[in-house]
Design an enzyme around this catalytic site. Structure first.
Site, short mmCIF file in Angstrom:
data_model
loop_
_atom_site.label_atom_id
_atom_site.label_comp_id
_atom_site.label_asym_id
_atom_site.label_seq_id
_atom_site.Cartn_x
_atom_site.Cartn_y
_atom_site.Cartn_z
CD GLU A 1 -2.88 0.97 2.15
OE1 GLU A 1 -4.30 1.67 2.28
OE2 GLU A 1 -2.32 0.50 3.35
CG ASP B 1 -2.34 8.96 7.49
OD1 ASP B 1 -2.58 7.99 8.00
OD2 ASP B 1 -2.13 9.40 6.55
CE1 TYR C 1 -7.15 0.48 7.02
CE2 TYR C 1 -6.32 0.36 5.16
CZ TYR C 1 -6.54 0.36 5.74
OH TYR C 1 -5.27 1.29 6.53
#
Length: 259
Positions: free
Chosen positions: A46, A57, A171
Site C-alpha cells: 500500500e 494519519d 479496509y
C-alpha cells in the site's frame, strides 16, 4: 485478472500488506524501500500518496508525508514512481489517498491514470460512502478496485450499503482514531471482523494500530484475509534516516519479522 483479485483468490493464508509513503524520504530511496518490502515477504504493498493534511494519519505518517513532499513528491511523480515499480514487479499495489488530491486531477482522470500506471486498488481515507458514487464508478470504469473503509462505529445501515460495493477488499479500521501503533488488539474490532466474514465474500483487511508479529498473528487467527502494517514500518524508515546504510536491511528484516 486484477493483480489484487488474483492474490486474494489464490492465497493459502492471510496476506501481509505493508504500507509506505511514496517518496519518503525521496524518490530513489522510496523505490529501494518498495523493493525491500517485496523482498522481505510483503504480499501487497500500500502506497500513501503524500498529502499536506492527512487527517486519518497520526504523527509518524504525517512526518513521512512532509519528508516526501519536501523532496518533491506530487501526484505526477507518484505515478512516475508506480511506473518505475512496474518495470520489475507485478506485486499488487494499493494507493491510499484523500479526496482533495483526486478532485485536483479530476476524478475520472485520476483513476484512469492510476490504472495506466499500474495501481490495482484505491483507498480514499476521507471519502464517506454517501459521496462515493462518482469515485466508485470511475474506479470500475478504469479497472481499479475501489476500497471502502468500515469501523466499529459504522452503523448497521451504512454497513449494509457499503457491502453492496464490489470492492477489492474491505479496509477494517482496527483501532479508532488516527493511524499509529497500539499496544493491544481491540476485541470489538475483531468481533466486527467475524460479523463481516459472515455477511460478505469480499476480502477483509484490518489496518491501523497493527505493529508487530503477535498482532498480525491475532488478526490472522481471527480470519483476516490480509493484515495491514503501516506506522510501525514508517517508524523503521524514520529511525534509519540517521544511518542510511542500514535502511534497506532493516526494512527487509522488519517485514520478515511480521511473517
Amino acid at each position: 485478472m486484477n493483480r489484487l483479485k488474483e492474490a486474494f483468490e489464490t492465497r493459502t493464508k492471510s496476506l501481509l500488506m505493508t504500507f509506505t509513503v511514496a517518496g519518503d524520504p525521496d524518490f530513489e530511496t522510496s523505490l529501494e524501500i518498495i523493493k525491500a518490502l517485496e523482498n522481505g515477504g510483503a504480499d501487497i504493498i500500500e502506497l500513501g500518496l503524500p498529502f499536506s493534511d492527512p487527517v486519518a494519519d497520526g504523527p509518524v505518517i504525517q512526518q513521512a508525508d512532509q519528508r516526501a513532499l519536501a523532496s518533491g513528491m506530487n501526484t505526477d511523480r507518484f505515478f512516475d514512481l508506480v511506473r518505475e515499480v512496474r518495470k520489475s514487479s507485478d506485486i499488487p499495489l494499493v494507493v491510499l489517498t484523500y479526496t482533495n488530491l483526486i478532485l485536483q486531477r479530476d476524478i475520472n482522470t485520476f483513476y484512469q491514470d492510476a490504472a495506466d500506471a499500474g495501481i490495482d486498488a484505491v483507498v480514499v481515507a476521507d471519502l464517506p460512502y454517501e459521496e462515493a458514487g462518482p469515485y466508485i464508478t470511475a474506479a470500475e470504469t478504469a479497472g481499479v478496485a475501489p476500497v471502502m473503509m468500515v469501523s466499529t462505529t459504522t452503523s448497521p445501515e451504512r454497513l449494509s450499503k457499503i457491502l453492496t460495493v464490489k470492492s477489492g477488499f474491505i479496509y477494517l479500521v482496527a483501532a479508532l482514531g488516527v493511524t499509529g501503533m497500539r499496544q493491544k488488539t481491540d476485541p470489538v474490532a475483531q468481533k466486527l471482523l467475524a460479523d463481516l466474514k459472515n455477511r460478505t465474500d469480499i476480502p477483509i483487511a484490518p489496518g491501523f494500530g497493527i505493529s508487530d508479529r503477535e498482532q498480525v498473528r491475532e488478526w490472522t487467527d481471527a480470519g483476516a484475509d490480509a493484515v495491514i502494517v503501516g506506522s510501525a514500518l514508517v517508524r523503521e524508515i524514520e529511525d534509519s534516516l540517521v544511518k542510511p546504510d542500514t535502511l534497506i536491511p532493516r526494512i527487509t528484516a522488519f517485514v520478515q519479522s511480521l511473517k
